[in-house]
Design a protein around this motif. Sequence first.
Motif, PDB file in Angstrom:
ATOM      1  N   HIS A 178      35.191  44.321  39.847  1.00  0.00           N
ATOM      2  CA  HIS A 178      36.640  44.159  39.991  1.00  0.00           C
ATOM      3  C   HIS A 178      37.366  44.701  38.760  1.00  0.00           C
ATOM      4  O   HIS A 178      38.420  45.338  38.881  1.00  0.00           O
ATOM      5  CB  HIS A 178      36.975  42.692  40.219  1.00  0.00           C
TER       6      HIS A 178
ATOM      7  N   VAL B  20      37.584  48.338  39.144  1.00  0.00           N
ATOM      8  CA  VAL B  20      38.561  48.700  40.176  1.00  0.00           C
ATOM      9  C   VAL B  20      39.973  48.583  39.594  1.00  0.00           C
ATOM     10  O   VAL B  20      40.815  49.459  39.803  1.00  0.00           O
ATOM     11  CB  VAL B  20      38.389  47.814  41.434  1.00  0.00           C
ATOM     12  N   GLU B  21      40.225  47.506  38.844  1.00  0.00           N
ATOM     13  CA  GLU B  21      41.538  47.324  38.230  1.00  0.00           C
ATOM     14  C   GLU B  21      41.891  48.473  37.278  1.00  0.00           C
ATOM     15  O   GLU B  21      43.038  48.879  37.185  1.00  0.00           O
ATOM     16  CB  GLU B  21      41.580  46.019  37.412  1.00  0.00           C
TER      17      GLU B  21
ATOM     18  N   HIS C 282      40.777  51.467  37.507  1.00  0.00           N
ATOM     19  CA  HIS C 282      40.651  52.736  38.236  1.00  0.00           C
ATOM     20  C   HIS C 282      39.474  53.570  37.731  1.00  0.00           C
ATOM     21  O   HIS C 282      39.512  54.784  37.754  1.00  0.00           O
ATOM     22  CB  HIS C 282      41.962  53.529  38.200  1.00  0.00           C
TER      23      HIS C 282
ATOM     24  N   GLY D 207      37.759  50.877  44.792  1.00  0.00           N
ATOM     25  CA  GLY D 207      37.493  49.545  45.312  1.00  0.00           C
ATOM     26  C   GLY D 207      37.375  49.581  46.821  1.00  0.00           C
ATOM     27  O   GLY D 207      37.430  50.652  47.434  1.00  0.00           O
TER      28      GLY D 207
ATOM     29  N   THR E 132      42.720  48.238  48.368  1.00  0.00           N
ATOM     30  CA  THR E 132      43.144  49.247  47.393  1.00  0.00           C
ATOM     31  C   THR E 132      43.973  50.301  48.103  1.00  0.00           C
ATOM     32  O   THR E 132      44.035  50.345  49.321  1.00  0.00           O
ATOM     33  CB  THR E 132      41.932  49.921  46.722  1.00  0.00           C
TER      34      THR E 132
ATOM     35  N   CYS F 243      43.624  44.896  45.057  1.00  0.00           N
ATOM     36  CA  CYS F 243      42.536  44.701  44.099  1.00  0.00           C
ATOM     37  C   CYS F 243      42.619  45.663  42.920  1.00  0.00           C
ATOM     38  O   CYS F 243      42.043  45.392  41.871  1.00  0.00           O
ATOM     39  CB  CYS F 243      41.185  44.886  44.794  1.00  0.00           C
ATOM     40  N   ASP F 244      43.306  46.785  43.103  1.00  0.00           N
ATOM     41  CA  ASP F 244      43.352  47.790  42.041  1.00  0.00           C
ATOM     42  C   ASP F 244      44.604  47.687  41.175  1.00  0.00           C
ATOM     43  O   ASP F 244      44.909  48.581  40.406  1.00  0.00           O
ATOM     44  CB  ASP F 244      43.212  49.199  42.628  1.00  0.00           C
TER      45      ASP F 244
END
Length: 160
Positions: free
Chosen positions: A83, A86-87, A89, A93, A98, A122-123
């Motif tokens: 995660h 994903v946050e 980038h 995700g 996303t 999520c992103d």
Amino acid sequence: MLELLTPRRLVGLAAFGSAAVLVGALIFQAIGYAPCELCIEQRWPHLFAALLGAAMLLFRLPMGLSLLGALAALTTSVLGFYHSGVERHIFAGPDACTSNPVGGMSAQDLLAQIQAAPLVRCDEISWEIFGITMANLNAVGSLVFAGIWVWAFLRGRATA
């Protein structure tokens, strides 16, 4: 001092840690920080670990079950690291939470994607302090909990 950390106390510490993470997540949710899909997925292993720890303490279950607690903590740690990526980038995700590219989509497909979009992505980072997000805290904290579960297992084997 280390002799005070019996296997059962270590189980209690690790289980309490997971329970505290869950309570903290629910408090953040109650004050307006809605969780994304990956946030919710990170909660399930904590719930398992907290319940396992409580059962181990209440029913004096064998210390070998501590490895299940370690596995649960490692699972949520891996999800937290994922995660975090994903946050930031670093990698993509899940499509369900996303942003997706719109190039080459028909107007009907684009409208369907907009209507199916999650409320919380999520992103996107919804909360951070000093550049540290909740996913980052979960990733590292859960790794510590996994270590405590393993320590409980090893101490339990040494005293058996």
